[in-house]
Enzyme design. Structure first.
Site, short mmCIF file in Angstrom:
data_model
loop_
_atom_site.label_atom_id
_atom_site.label_comp_id
_atom_site.label_asym_id
_atom_site.label_seq_id
_atom_site.Cartn_x
_atom_site.Cartn_y
_atom_site.Cartn_z
CD1 TRP A 55 -3.05 1.36 0.73
CD2 TRP A 55 -1.53 2.44 1.96
NE1 TRP A 55 -3.55 2.61 1.01
CE2 TRP A 55 -2.64 3.30 1.76
CE3 TRP A 55 -0.46 2.91 2.72
CZ2 TRP A 55 -2.70 4.58 2.30
CZ3 TRP A 55 -0.50 4.19 3.24
CH2 TRP A 55 -1.62 5.01 3.03
CG ASP A 63 -3.82 -4.71 -0.33
OD1 ASP A 63 -4.69 -5.59 -0.32
OD2 ASP A 63 -2.67 -4.90 -0.76
CG ASP A 64 -7.16 3.01 0.64
OD1 ASP A 64 -6.22 3.69 1.10
OD2 ASP A 64 -8.35 3.33 0.77
CG LEU A 65 -11.13 -0.14 5.39
CD1 LEU A 65 -11.65 -1.55 5.12
CD2 LEU A 65 -10.94 0.07 6.89
N PRO A 97 -5.21 0.61 -5.79
CG PRO A 97 -5.51 2.49 -4.43
CD PRO A 97 -5.60 2.02 -5.87
#
Length: 210
Positions: free
Chosen positions: A135, A154-156, A152
């Site tokens: 990230w 994995d960005d919440l 991205p």
């Protein structure tokens, strides 16, 4: 045009039309004495798991530890854990910052070296640095190297916004697969799509600075 391409996705088109355009990337001038890629990695580590306000304050105190306000790798490695703690850094973050410094002394981190690489090659190149994850490198790709097609996942916040916007019900691996499928239609402008998602708020308003 990127917006025209992204607007082929009807849902993303609505998000774009209801969201102020992301800020234009700042045009940097390469300064051999101050490596912005190196500095961005340091700042990203300082920012991990704390508020933006706290991160800004700690990073400013960290920079103030150095005579010219720039943490030259040799100078950073010479700092003791106690000295780094005076800036508000934990022992772990201090070690991570020095890991970046060690890498910078042994490996080139300039635009000239990274520009010929693919996004994934840059990820793999920087991942060996302790404290730097995928990230972190993806944020570097988007906001420092201005790469146009970074997703991205994995960005919440990105995941939450896509689940909400597209009414997704999957979880776990099926969710990741579905998100990649949706974002695949945005190529080669996934960075811009992601920046719109960050700024988009269904109830109105925007996230700043993205």
């Amino acid at each position: 045009m990127p917006i025209q391409h992204l607007s082929k996705d009807a849902i993303l088109k609505q998000i774009i039309e209801s969201t102020p355009a992301p800020k234009i990337a700042f045009e940097y001038v390469e300064d051999p004495a101050r490596n912005r890629i190196y500095l961005a990695l340091l700042e990203s580590i300082v920012s991990q798991q704390i508020s933006v306000k706290a991160a800004d304050s700690i990073f400013a105190r960290f920079l103030a530890l150095f005579p010219d306000g720039y943490p030259h790798p040799e100078q950073l490695l010479a700092k003791t854990p106690e000295e780094l703690r005076t800036a508000g850094l934990s022992g772990q973050k201090g070690r991570y910052l020095q890991s970046v410094a060690e890498f910078a002394l042994q490996n080139p981190m300039t635009n000239a070296h990274l520009d010929p690489m693919t996004d994934e090659e840059i990820v793999q190149y920087l991942l060996p640095i302790k404290g730097v994850g995928r990230w972190t490198v993806e944020m570097l790709l988007m906001f420092v190297l201005d790469r146009p097609d970074v997703f991205p996942i994995d960005d919440l916040v990105i995941r939450q916004k896509m689940v909400l916007a597209y009414g997704l019900t999957e979880t776990g691996r099926p969710l990741y697969k579905r998100l990649h499928e949706i974002a695949g239609a945005w190529r080669p402008h996934r960075s811009l799509a992601s920046r719109y998602l960050w700024r988009w708020k269904p109830g109105g308003g925007t996230r700043e600075a993205l």
